[in-house]
Design an enzyme around this catalytic site. Sequence first.
Site, PDB file in Angstrom:
ATOM      1  N   GLN A  59       0.833  -1.196   0.000  1.00  0.00           N
ATOM      2  CA  GLN A  59       0.000   0.000   0.000  1.00  0.00           C
ATOM      3  C   GLN A  59       0.870   1.249   0.000  1.00  0.00           C
ATOM      4  O   GLN A  59       1.822   1.354   0.777  1.00  0.00           O
ATOM      5  CB  GLN A  59      -0.926   0.039   1.215  1.00  0.00           C
ATOM      6  N   CYS A  89      -6.622   6.851   4.972  1.00  0.00           N
ATOM      7  CA  CYS A  89      -5.868   7.071   6.207  1.00  0.00           C
ATOM      8  C   CYS A  89      -6.212   8.434   6.814  1.00  0.00           C
ATOM      9  O   CYS A  89      -6.076   9.468   6.149  1.00  0.00           O
ATOM     10  CB  CYS A  89      -4.374   6.985   5.925  1.00  0.00           C
ATOM     11  N   LYS A 129      -8.237   1.869  -1.507  1.00  0.00           N
ATOM     12  CA  LYS A 129      -8.903   1.751  -0.209  1.00  0.00           C
ATOM     13  C   LYS A 129      -9.408   3.134   0.203  1.00  0.00           C
ATOM     14  O   LYS A 129      -8.639   4.088   0.269  1.00  0.00           O
ATOM     15  CB  LYS A 129      -7.953   1.199   0.855  1.00  0.00           C
ATOM     16  N   ASN A 192     -14.844  -3.456   4.882  1.00  0.00           N
ATOM     17  CA  ASN A 192     -13.887  -3.358   5.983  1.00  0.00           C
ATOM     18  C   ASN A 192     -14.531  -2.667   7.177  1.00  0.00           C
ATOM     19  O   ASN A 192     -15.153  -1.630   7.035  1.00  0.00           O
ATOM     20  CB  ASN A 192     -12.649  -2.581   5.504  1.00  0.00           C
ATOM     21  N   GLY A 193     -14.374  -3.305   8.357  1.00  0.00           N
ATOM     22  CA  GLY A 193     -14.869  -2.679   9.579  1.00  0.00           C
ATOM     23  C   GLY A 193     -15.556  -3.654  10.513  1.00  0.00           C
ATOM     24  O   GLY A 193     -16.530  -4.297  10.150  1.00  0.00           O
TER      25      GLY A 193
END
Length: 408
Positions: A59, A89, A129, A192-193
């Site tokens: 990444q 991020c 992402k 995701n999560g």
Amino acid sequence: MILAPLTRGGNLPFRRLCCDFGCKVSMGEMIFARYLLQNDPVERARLRRSSNEHCFGVQIATNDAEEGVAAMKLAREAGADFVDLNCGCPINEATRRGLGSALLRNPKKLGDLVERMTRGTPDIPLTVKIRLGTSDNCINVLDVADHVTAAGAAALTIHGRSAMERYSSAADWEKIEEVKNAVGSRIKVIGNGDIVSYAEGQRRIATSGVDGVMVGRGALESPWIFDENGWEPDAAQRVNIYRRLAVYMKEHFGDDARGKRMASYFLPWHFEFLCRHRPGKVSLQDRLSEFDDMPPLESLLACKNPAAHKRIADILWESGADTDAKSSLFEFAESKTFSDIQNNQYTPTNPLAELANIPKEDKKVRKRKAPKPKRTQDEIDKVRAERKAKREAAGITDFKHDDGKRRS
């Protein structure tokens, strides 16, 4: 089930451990592309993959297409199977540079960036992402997903929170499902999560229709989360697993003083998450405390005090076998030293800061100096007259003033 790129936690020994338990797709820590291209040794090290990583992704964080293409080529040369562009991020170190979740502010510009990067390196897939948006008041994930998909990304991972939420609230899987329904026919969508178990991951795939799930903190708490049988190790078995992580760090960093010093940045830190594991835990938001009725070894492994984490790490590093580690840890769990650690009034640090690198609240803010009072026209005329007198005394008769005009 994909292992997420984890700040500090996504080191090679930890990824190797996760792959032992069935992780098929893993990613290294986020790399700042610019520093990688400057040959920074820390960023270069993050290109390395373990021999048991089946499908490994690198990444990168960048907002410049040429920089991104050059970093992708380095990742490909290092053996990466794909590259992921970080657009989620929330850490200050990234967003203040216009990286990470800051890229979500302009979906069209992000789409152009992805398109140029994919066109520049057609021989390695680029995934992206993202988060739902920069804040609760700016949820633009559908617009972002549409631009990223049209740009030719190979897959899209959606973290079901806004950047402002970081990790505080529950992930919005309904919104993830909405994105899957909107673009899923054109691109692979990863959710995701809040994945706390293998069964939970499979349930999310079934209910939301996503093509896969990415797990981060769930893996940090339970590296065996990838086991398809839903294995739940007891305290003694977890000690064996934790010691294996220590052994992998020895092999990676070196079994000497320097290696231990390097590993000490990672190994004790991992116990800030490993101590949170509880059998049957259903939510990452659960902040369970230690319980008095726990057996000694369980109580030690559940202790949140960093002093205990450091001692556990030292014992694991020094033990020559699993039996030695269990014996030493059990002895420490029943010692007065550990009792004193338990009784110490320890206040945990902000639980959201481990992966988010939130700046400290007490960080000093540089104050600007108060502006000097403006001069009056009479004062300005006086200063100019004094300067003119000095020039004449020095024999300077041709002088260009600040406004570009020559003055005698």
